[in-house]
Design an enzyme around this catalytic site. Sequence first.
Site, short mmCIF file in Angstrom:
data_model
loop_
_atom_site.label_atom_id
_atom_site.label_comp_id
_atom_site.label_asym_id
_atom_site.label_seq_id
_atom_site.Cartn_x
_atom_site.Cartn_y
_atom_site.Cartn_z
N ARG A 158 0.86 12.09 54.48
CA ARG A 158 0.29 12.59 53.23
C ARG A 158 -0.04 14.08 53.33
O ARG A 158 -0.73 14.63 52.47
CB ARG A 158 -0.97 11.77 52.88
CG ARG A 158 -1.21 11.62 51.37
CD ARG A 158 -2.18 10.49 51.05
NE ARG A 158 -3.41 10.57 51.80
CZ ARG A 158 -4.49 11.28 51.43
NH1 ARG A 158 -4.47 11.97 50.31
NH2 ARG A 158 -5.57 11.29 52.16
N LYS A 159 0.48 14.73 54.36
CA LYS A 159 0.29 16.17 54.52
C LYS A 159 1.33 16.90 53.68
O LYS A 159 2.35 17.39 54.17
CB LYS A 159 0.40 16.55 55.99
CG LYS A 159 -0.72 15.95 56.85
CD LYS A 159 -0.56 16.29 58.31
CE LYS A 159 -1.68 15.67 59.15
NZ LYS A 159 -1.52 15.95 60.59
N THR A 160 1.06 16.93 52.39
CA THR A 160 2.00 17.52 51.43
C THR A 160 1.35 18.68 50.68
O THR A 160 0.14 18.88 50.75
CB THR A 160 2.46 16.46 50.42
OG1 THR A 160 1.31 15.86 49.81
CG2 THR A 160 3.26 15.35 51.11
#
Length: 302
Positions: free
Chosen positions: A141-143
């Site tokens: 979820r590191k977007t």
Amino acid sequence: MCSHPLPGLALLLPPATLAALADTWLREDCPGLNPSALVTGAVPSQAALWAKSPGVLAGRPFFDAIFAHVNCQVSWFLPEGSKLMPVAKVAEVRGPAHCLLLGERVALNTLARCSGVASAAAAAVEAARGSGWAGQVAGTRKTTPGFRLVEKYGLLVGGAAPHRYDLGGLVMVKDNHVVAAGGVETAVRGARQAASFALKVEVECSSLQEALEAAEAGADLVLLDNLRPEELHPTAQALKAQFPNVGVEASGGITLSNLPQFCGPHIDVISLGMLTQAAPALDFSLKLFAQGTTPVPYARRS
């Protein structure tokens, strides 16, 4: 061609969402007057899209949505997921000159970023398969805020799993949740209540003791975070020996170069934040050419 797990991935993208994203990006780039439109006017024009760096083509639906929003039409010569060998003519765009130039930079930025993520994902999957491992390579979820859909889609085109799209896609119990809840068992019990029958529960663990406690409490998946390969594999093996149906995900400190070290028979998923955080964008250019002429490949300026 890059192999990916699902055909017709563009069908996953709701048209209304694509249109809304295109509108937001274009408004950000031109929130008011567009003085340069007077330079070109509205003369009918055409432009060639060139790929100038190798990688995997991804992001066609976003590119299309941006140019549709400014009344231009795109004709593609390469399918989504194609392996790009520069310099390659990828598409042509037709429309009024001022509209072509209005959408140009927004469309190129989106395509370059999505293709970069897909290329990194494809490289990671290739490295994993090369080691003989058959598990799932995943993103995280590191977007980029406001750009998550593009990056998650790029992961899919590259052959990787996108992982949870948002907080509602999976109940992830991380270290901070455990601290706030007062312990692993209490945290997992609360997570199971929230998940009901519809969602899986994953618990982040940093030791075998924590992993066993999480599995005993009812976790569906255990995330072994920041364990070195020499710690990871025996921990996963010991966990699977007692809880063979619990999925094991490895994450933390994993790169394309060391990925094979994390592949093993007791690891089901390997997730890499770098697939979205550190993937370099591919290089594309859009060049107008005169009616009745053949577009010439773009030469890089020094």
